[in-house]
Scaffold this active site. Structure first.
Site, PDB file in Angstrom:
ATOM      1  N   LYS A  11       1.073  -1.246   0.004  1.00 20.76           N
ATOM      2  CA  LYS A  11      -0.007   0.163  -0.110  1.00 20.76           C
ATOM      3  C   LYS A  11       0.896   1.149   0.080  1.00 20.76           C
ATOM      4  O   LYS A  11       2.012   1.228   0.424  1.00 20.76           O
ATOM      5  CB  LYS A  11      -0.801  -0.110   1.150  1.00 20.76           C
ATOM      6  CG  LYS A  11      -0.340   0.037   2.687  1.00 20.76           C
ATOM      7  CD  LYS A  11       0.079   1.505   2.984  1.00 20.76           C
ATOM      8  CE  LYS A  11       0.837   1.281   4.421  1.00 20.76           C
ATOM      9  NZ  LYS A  11       1.573   2.595   4.691  1.00 20.76           N
ATOM     10  N   ALA A 100      10.042   0.056   4.027  1.00 18.05           N
ATOM     11  CA  ALA A 100       9.982   1.075   3.191  1.00 18.05           C
ATOM     12  C   ALA A 100       8.804   1.847   3.181  1.00 18.05           C
ATOM     13  O   ALA A 100       8.418   2.423   2.355  1.00 18.05           O
ATOM     14  CB  ALA A 100      10.093   0.268   1.640  1.00 18.05           C
ATOM     15  N   GLY A 101       8.015   1.513   4.159  1.00 21.89           N
ATOM     16  CA  GLY A 101       6.827   2.201   4.359  1.00 21.89           C
ATOM     17  C   GLY A 101       5.653   1.795   3.382  1.00 21.89           C
ATOM     18  O   GLY A 101       4.685   2.488   3.241  1.00 21.89           O
ATOM     19  N   LEU A 102       5.697   0.650   2.966  1.00 22.09           N
ATOM     20  CA  LEU A 102       4.633   0.073   2.065  1.00 22.09           C
ATOM     21  C   LEU A 102       3.913  -1.082   2.587  1.00 22.09           C
ATOM     22  O   LEU A 102       3.077  -1.655   2.106  1.00 22.09           O
ATOM     23  CB  LEU A 102       5.398  -0.481   0.653  1.00 22.09           C
ATOM     24  CG  LEU A 102       6.195   0.385  -0.096  1.00 22.09           C
ATOM     25  CD1 LEU A 102       6.914  -0.378  -1.285  1.00 22.09           C
ATOM     26  CD2 LEU A 102       5.449   1.501  -0.769  1.00 22.09           C
ATOM     27  N   GLY A 103       4.083  -1.146   3.765  1.00 29.09           N
ATOM     28  CA  GLY A 103       3.103  -2.322   4.850  1.00 29.09           C
ATOM     29  C   GLY A 103       3.303  -3.738   4.573  1.00 29.09           C
ATOM     30  O   GLY A 103       2.424  -4.417   4.889  1.00 29.09           O
ATOM     31  N   GLY A 104       4.700  -4.075   3.891  1.00 26.11           N
ATOM     32  CA  GLY A 104       4.769  -5.309   3.515  1.00 26.11           C
ATOM     33  C   GLY A 104       4.591  -6.496   4.586  1.00 26.11           C
ATOM     34  O   GLY A 104       3.698  -7.322   4.688  1.00 26.11           O
ATOM     35  N   GLY A 105       5.112  -6.084   5.893  1.00 25.25           N
ATOM     36  CA  GLY A 105       5.082  -6.967   7.058  1.00 25.25           C
ATOM     37  C   GLY A 105       3.652  -6.915   7.394  1.00 25.25           C
ATOM     38  O   GLY A 105       3.053  -8.282   7.980  1.00 25.25           O
ATOM     39  N   SER A 106       3.096  -5.858   7.509  1.00 25.05           N
ATOM     40  CA  SER A 106       1.404  -5.795   8.097  1.00 25.05           C
ATOM     41  C   SER A 106       0.619  -6.790   7.120  1.00 25.05           C
ATOM     42  O   SER A 106      -0.306  -7.458   7.339  1.00 25.05           O
ATOM     43  CB  SER A 106       0.886  -4.773   8.148  1.00 25.05           C
ATOM     44  OG  SER A 106       1.727  -3.643   9.207  1.00 25.05           O
ATOM     45  N   SER A 107       0.920  -6.430   5.698  1.00 19.17           N
ATOM     46  CA  SER A 107       0.064  -7.362   4.661  1.00 19.17           C
ATOM     47  C   SER A 107       0.624  -8.716   4.884  1.00 19.17           C
ATOM     48  O   SER A 107      -0.489  -9.561   4.748  1.00 19.17           O
ATOM     49  CB  SER A 107       0.439  -6.716   3.176  1.00 19.17           C
ATOM     50  OG  SER A 107      -0.246  -7.347   2.422  1.00 19.17           O
ATOM     51  N   ASP A 139      -1.511  -1.382  11.374  1.00 18.54           N
ATOM     52  CA  ASP A 139      -1.847  -1.334  10.235  1.00 18.54           C
ATOM     53  C   ASP A 139      -2.364  -2.739   9.408  1.00 18.54           C
ATOM     54  O   ASP A 139      -2.642  -2.774   8.319  1.00 18.54           O
ATOM     55  CB  ASP A 139      -0.867  -1.198   9.154  1.00 18.54           C
ATOM     56  CG  ASP A 139      -0.433   0.508   9.337  1.00 18.54           C
ATOM     57  OD1 ASP A 139      -1.013   1.118   9.843  1.00 18.54           O
ATOM     58  OD2 ASP A 139       0.694   0.828   8.790  1.00 18.54           O
TER      59      ASP A 139
END
Length: 286
Positions: A11, A100-107, A139
């Site tokens: 995201k 990176a601020g792209l929410g990878g771990g939360s996703s 998130d």
């Protein structure tokens, strides 16, 4: 069914503001989250014993890994003893950069909850999955139903909004990881009292006239993150100079992205950055 594959999308944030401190230690935020086609891939299958493998060896493989925290939380709240005891083989194929601020771990965490629940015949209701998301991270809840959302509270108040952009997004990620906790701490130090917190000015105008990027809300974290990593400020300005009609940092960084209205313009910008900046560059659509 013995195997489930799940896409875990990235995201970006269109605007990000801290609006107050909470008694539970979290901060209240307001932002607009938008999903990207860029995604990790999670595979969960029945096995004789538990195993976990991630293609990014730099990520933790123990209890600090959000995928494993999601797996353990699912098991702890599953009322079916047979399902809770079922060994699982989990493979995480990383395409979204970490930090990176792209929410990878939360996703990845939300995808793990959803994949396990499907694989084992949906023993947990959606209401319980939502509670587990908030236990894992602020998130994570968004990624249960990733779409254009206005996000507030600590990330648990979600309201769908109309997409304001569909087209090409150029992501520029220097080999630089930003700690979300440190970014929040640095920004909090600049907000010494309640008057330092901002309301999400521009949100209603932004939705009402999405054709005017001047009305689009800004990312409050740029103020402190750009001081620590001035290259990010340079990248943002260059994205605008290379034809992006809007550019911003996503989350607490370090990805800077730009919106482009044609394939030709985004390809020219991609070539420019590839020649001049030591960055990971990805063009995707939304």
């Amino acid at each position: 069914m013995t195997r489930v594959e799940w896409k875990a999308p990235a995201k970006i944030n269109l605007g990000l503001q801290i609006t107050g401190r909470r008694p539970d230690g979290f901060h209240d935020i307001e932002s607009i989250f938008a999903p990207l086609e860029l995604h990790d891939r999670l595979t969960v299958e029945l096995a004789d014993e538990d195993s976990f493998h991630c293609t990014d060896a730099s990520l933790p493989s123990g209890s600090d890994n959000l995928v494993l925290r999601a797996r353990d939380a699912w098991r702890a709240h599953c009322e079916s003893p047979k399902a809770a005891r079922q060994p699982l083989k989990i493979l995480l194929e990383k395409r979204i950069p970490s930090g990176a601020g792209l929410g990878g771990g939360s996703s990845d965490a939300a995808s793990c909850l959803l994949a396990i629940n499907q694989l084992l015949d949906f023993p947990l209701k959606t209401s319980l999955l939502r509670k587990l998301c908030l236990l894992i991270g602020s998130d994570v809840l968004y990624f249960l139903t990733p779409e254009w959302m206005h996000v507030s509270g600590r990330g648990e108040v979600l309201h769908p909004v109309p997409p304001v952009f569909q087209g090409h997004v150029l992501l520029i990620w220097p080999d630089l990881s930003i700690s979300t906790a440190q970014a929040y701490a640095a920004l909090s130090r600049t907000l010494t009292d309640h008057e330092g917190f901002a309301r999400f000015v521009g949100f209603h105008g932004f939705i009402g006239d999405a054709t005017n990027p001047a009305l689009w809300p800004g990312n409050m974290f740029e103020e402190v993150v750009f001081q620590e990593a001035p290259l990010l400020a340079v990248i943002k300005q260059q994205l605008l100079k290379q034809g992006a009609f809007y550019a911003s940092m996503s989350g607490s960084g370090s990805t800077i992205y730009g919106f482009f209205d044609s394939e030709g313009s985004v390809l020219r910008a991609e070539e420019y950055f590839a020649r001049r900046f030591p960055c990971t560059i990805r063009t995707c659509t939304m």
